[in-house]
Design an enzyme around this catalytic site. Structure first.
Site, short mmCIF file in Angstrom:
data_model
loop_
_atom_site.label_atom_id
_atom_site.label_comp_id
_atom_site.label_asym_id
_atom_site.label_seq_id
_atom_site.Cartn_x
_atom_site.Cartn_y
_atom_site.Cartn_z
N LYS A 119 0.86 -1.28 0.08
CA LYS A 119 -0.06 -0.06 -0.07
C LYS A 119 0.76 1.27 0.03
O LYS A 119 2.13 1.32 0.33
CB LYS A 119 -0.77 0.04 1.27
N ASP A 166 -7.24 4.26 -4.52
CA ASP A 166 -7.72 4.24 -3.15
C ASP A 166 -8.25 5.43 -3.08
O ASP A 166 -8.67 6.25 -4.05
CB ASP A 166 -6.78 3.72 -2.27
N GLY A 194 -20.01 7.46 2.69
CA GLY A 194 -19.30 7.72 1.57
C GLY A 194 -20.09 7.94 0.40
O GLY A 194 -21.26 7.82 0.12
N GLY A 196 -17.95 8.19 -2.87
CA GLY A 196 -16.77 7.90 -3.60
C GLY A 196 -17.17 6.77 -4.60
O GLY A 196 -18.14 6.29 -4.64
N ASN A 197 -15.78 6.16 -5.20
CA ASN A 197 -16.08 5.07 -6.02
C ASN A 197 -16.63 3.80 -5.39
O ASN A 197 -17.69 3.47 -5.76
CB ASN A 197 -14.49 4.59 -6.63
N VAL A 198 -16.43 3.42 -4.13
CA VAL A 198 -17.05 2.10 -3.81
C VAL A 198 -18.45 2.59 -3.29
O VAL A 198 -19.17 1.74 -3.58
CB VAL A 198 -16.29 1.82 -2.20
N ALA A 199 -18.90 3.53 -2.65
CA ALA A 199 -20.22 3.97 -2.19
C ALA A 199 -21.06 3.98 -3.44
O ALA A 199 -22.20 3.46 -3.44
CB ALA A 199 -20.10 4.95 -1.55
P1 NDP Z 1 -13.04 7.78 -2.99
O1 NDP Z 1 -11.91 8.76 -2.65
O2 NDP Z 1 -13.45 7.45 -4.05
O3 NDP Z 1 -14.11 8.13 -1.84
C1 NDP Z 1 -13.84 8.36 -0.32
C2 NDP Z 1 -15.35 8.65 0.18
O4 NDP Z 1 -15.24 8.67 1.47
C3 NDP Z 1 -15.53 10.30 -0.21
O5 NDP Z 1 -16.80 10.53 -0.26
C4 NDP Z 1 -15.02 10.78 1.00
O6 NDP Z 1 -15.66 12.33 1.47
C5 NDP Z 1 -15.55 10.00 1.93
N1 NDP Z 1 -14.74 10.06 3.47
C6 NDP Z 1 -13.43 10.19 3.34
N2 NDP Z 1 -13.04 10.26 4.64
C7 NDP Z 1 -14.32 10.51 5.22
C8 NDP Z 1 -14.49 10.66 6.89
N3 NDP Z 1 -13.43 10.63 7.63
N4 NDP Z 1 -15.95 10.57 7.02
C9 NDP Z 1 -16.79 10.54 6.31
N5 NDP Z 1 -16.76 10.28 4.86
C10 NDP Z 1 -15.20 10.19 4.50
O7 NDP Z 1 -12.37 6.42 -2.14
P2 NDP Z 1 -12.86 4.79 -2.39
O8 NDP Z 1 -14.36 4.96 -2.40
O9 NDP Z 1 -12.21 4.48 -3.41
O10 NDP Z 1 -12.53 4.18 -0.96
C11 NDP Z 1 -13.46 4.19 0.11
C12 NDP Z 1 -12.99 3.05 1.03
O11 NDP Z 1 -13.00 1.85 0.33
C13 NDP Z 1 -11.61 3.34 1.50
O12 NDP Z 1 -11.60 2.85 2.88
C14 NDP Z 1 -10.74 2.45 0.92
O13 NDP Z 1 -9.57 1.92 1.35
C15 NDP Z 1 -11.73 1.40 0.62
N6 NDP Z 1 -11.56 0.30 -0.69
C16 NDP Z 1 -11.15 0.75 -1.97
C17 NDP Z 1 -10.99 0.07 -3.08
C18 NDP Z 1 -11.16 0.64 -4.51
O14 NDP Z 1 -10.97 -0.26 -5.30
N7 NDP Z 1 -11.06 1.76 -4.47
C19 NDP Z 1 -11.32 -1.22 -2.71
C20 NDP Z 1 -11.07 -1.73 -1.34
C21 NDP Z 1 -11.39 -0.94 -0.39
P3 NDP Z 1 -14.89 13.52 1.37
O15 NDP Z 1 -15.02 13.97 -0.06
O16 NDP Z 1 -15.64 14.48 2.28
O17 NDP Z 1 -13.40 13.36 1.87
O1 2IT Z 2 -7.91 -1.63 -0.67
C1 2IT Z 2 -7.89 -2.10 -1.68
O2 2IT Z 2 -8.17 -3.34 -1.79
C2 2IT Z 2 -7.77 -1.49 -2.75
N1 2IT Z 2 -7.71 -0.11 -2.65
C3 2IT Z 2 -7.57 -1.82 -4.17
C4 2IT Z 2 -6.09 -2.41 -4.31
C5 2IT Z 2 -5.76 -2.81 -5.98
O3 2IT Z 2 -4.56 -3.08 -6.00
O4 2IT Z 2 -6.70 -2.77 -6.76
#
Ligand code: NDP
Ligand code: 2IT
Length: 443
Positions: A127, A167, A238, A240-243
């Site tokens: 990471k 991430d 959230g 972002g991407n995951v949500a």
């Molecule tokens: P993004 O950057 O796309 O989105 C993150 C979202 O989470 C934003 O809406 C952000 O809001 C919100 N957020 C961040 N910090 C906080 C907080 N303290 N309180 C409330 N909301 C918050 O990230 P991802 O969707 O990619 O990642 C989200 C989670 O999923 C992380 O924990 C990541 O490690 C995990 N993950 C992601 C993967 C991936 O493929 N992308 C794979 C596996 C796990 P704001 O804009 O206000 O900061």
């Molecule tokens: O937390 C995770 O698993 C990720 N952010 C995705 C990692 C990846 O290599 O696709």
């Protein structure tokens, strides 16, 4: 807990001072794995397998200098934690956020070790990231930062060495700038990053994979209980991407998604989100308060989603975003399942409260593994110079999530038929890495 557990936890705490997130993640795994080692794999004690697994193989920290749009010199700190290469090249995302530090990246890299093992694919774990906040930066600032970051990172990674991805704060735009700079320096078009655009080496379904995979996992958990997602009320954190993709898949499987949030507040839509509403949320950038200008609903500034009654809670934002108090509130309102899209979103006390209540609980290392799994499939496609159809990748993703679920059941089901998914994921993920590390000697 045993003497070995106590002395191991002390040992890790002394070696990693001021790293609370890292110690939290290690303790959560040790609570399941050490009893397993003591009863079923005693040979791993003398060769210090668990002590070795908690020591990153390599940690790189570097200066990232760039010039902002006002011509001011900016300095950030970049990192790559190369945690474990027993099963394959280091693999895991890059996070750009002001909250990034070594403790956070080591916890993420540690979780990644077990997650990547669970996917069944040949993936090691790593990471990285930087304490850089992309949220208030212009597009050209982001590009300059990514180029400076990759100017150092490029010497530490490679298609068969270490393959980063996205991430928090790192999506397709950032991966594009990082890839461009890598290619320019190395003069080599190779699968060194995943999450690339579909026209330049990316896999279909990678953007959707984490959110979709989360829902495939929840579907399997409910199926074990002869239940489905139809009509279930789902609270998601959230935006972002995951949500986003978790919400879309939940809706398509017949659930009603009632919340979306960010670090400023939560939107509650009693009637449920649709794709149109979610796309509108995306268009607002981070101004969620403007949702009610177009759709009926409520915006709650400074509030988390867990105060609203739901059947299923899907934390998809960040670590430690759901605490013991939130669990109490969720349970009181009838919540029957918590599944983690984010990494370690539940605090230690929250996890204990969930376990005590014996509701369905899927830890992130199992439930959000779909993202890295499709990254693994992107690496396979890059190696053979092909691109599979979206249907084919989605089918493979579904199968992998089902297999992860079954591994959790195998290692986590007790004599009364109760499934502890956390225990199943920890032991199931550990066994494969431990076997490989043992075979590869003292390295
Ligand atoms: P993004 O950057 O796309 O989105 C993150 C979202 O989470 C934003 O809406 C952000 O809001 C919100 N957020 C961040 N910090 C906080 C907080 N303290 N309180 C409330 N909301 C918050 O990230 P991802 O969707 O990619 O990642 C989200 C989670 O999923 C992380 O924990 C990541 O490690 C995990 N993950 C992601 C993967 C991936 O493929 N992308 C794979 C596996 C796990 P704001 O804009 O206000 O900061
Ligand atoms: O937390 C995770 O698993 C990720 N952010 C995705 C990692 C990846 O290599 O696709």
């Amino acid at each position: 807990m045993s003497k070995y557990f106590e002395s191991f936890v002390d040992y890790v705490a002394v070696r990693n001072p001021n790293q609370p997130e890292y110690l939290q993640a290690v303790r959560e795994v040790a609570e399941d794995v050490i009893p397993y080692i003591e009863t079923q794999a005693k040979d791993l004690i003398a060769c210090k397998l668990f002590e070795r697994i908690t020591e990153p193989e390599r940690t790189v920290s570097f200066r990232v200098v760039w010039v902002d749009d006002s011509n001011h010199v900016q300095i950030n700190r970049g990192y790559r934690v190369q945690m474990n290469s027993a099963l394959g090249p280091y693999k895991g995302g890059l996070r750009f956020s002001p909250t990034v530090n070594l403790s956070v990246l080591k916890f993420l890299a540690f979780e990644q070790t077990f997650k990547n093992s669970l996917t069944g694919l040949p993936l090691g774990a790593g990471k990285g990231g930087a304490d850089f906040d992309p949220r208030d930066k212009s597009d050209s600032e982001i590009m300059r930062f990514c180029q400076s970051f990759m100017t150092e990172l490029n010497r530490h990674i490679g298609g068969d060495t270490d393959v980063p991805a996205g991430d928090i704060g790192v999506g397709e735009r950032e991966i594009g700038y990082l890839f461009g700079q890598y290619k320019r320096i190395q003069n080599n078009f190779t699968g060194v990053l995943t999450g690339k655009g579909p026209s330049w080496g990316g896999s279909f379904i990678r953007p959707e994979a984490t959110g979709f995979g989360l829902l495939y996992f929840v579907e399997r958990m409910l199926y074990e209980k002869q239940d489905t997602l139809k009509g279930k009320k789902v609270a998601i954190s959230g935006a972002g991407n995951v949500a986003y993709y978790a919400a879309l898949k939940a809706i398509s499987l017949g659930a009603k998604v009632i919340t979306i949030s960010n670090s400023n507040g939560t939107i509650y839509d009693e009637q449920g989100f649709s794709q149109e509403k979610l796309d509108y949320v995306n268009s607002l950038k981070r101004n969620l308060q403007d949702y009610t200008k177009r759709f009926p609903g409520e915006y709650h500034a400074g509030k988390k989603p867990w105060q609203f009654a739901c059947d299923i809670a899907l934390p998809c934002a960040t670590q430690n975003e759901l605490d013991e108090q939130d669990v109490k509130q969720l349970l009181k309102a009838g919540c029957m399942c918590i599944a983690e899209g984010a990494n370690m979103p539940c605090t230690e006390l929250a996890v204990k409260a969930i376990m005590k209540a014996k509701i369905l609980y899927a830890p992130g290392k199992a439930a959000n593994a779909g993202g890295v799994a499709v990254s693994g499939l992107e690496m396979s496609q890059n190696r053979i110079g092909q691109q599979w159809t979206a249907d084919k990748v989605d089918g493979k993703l579904k199968k992998i999530m089902q297999e992860i679920h079954d591994t959790c059941v195998h290692y986590g089901k007790d004599n009364n038929g109760v499934i502890n998914y956390m225990k199943g994921a920890n032991i199931g993920g550990f066994v494969k890495v431990a076997t490989a590390m043992k075979a590869q000697g003292y390295v």
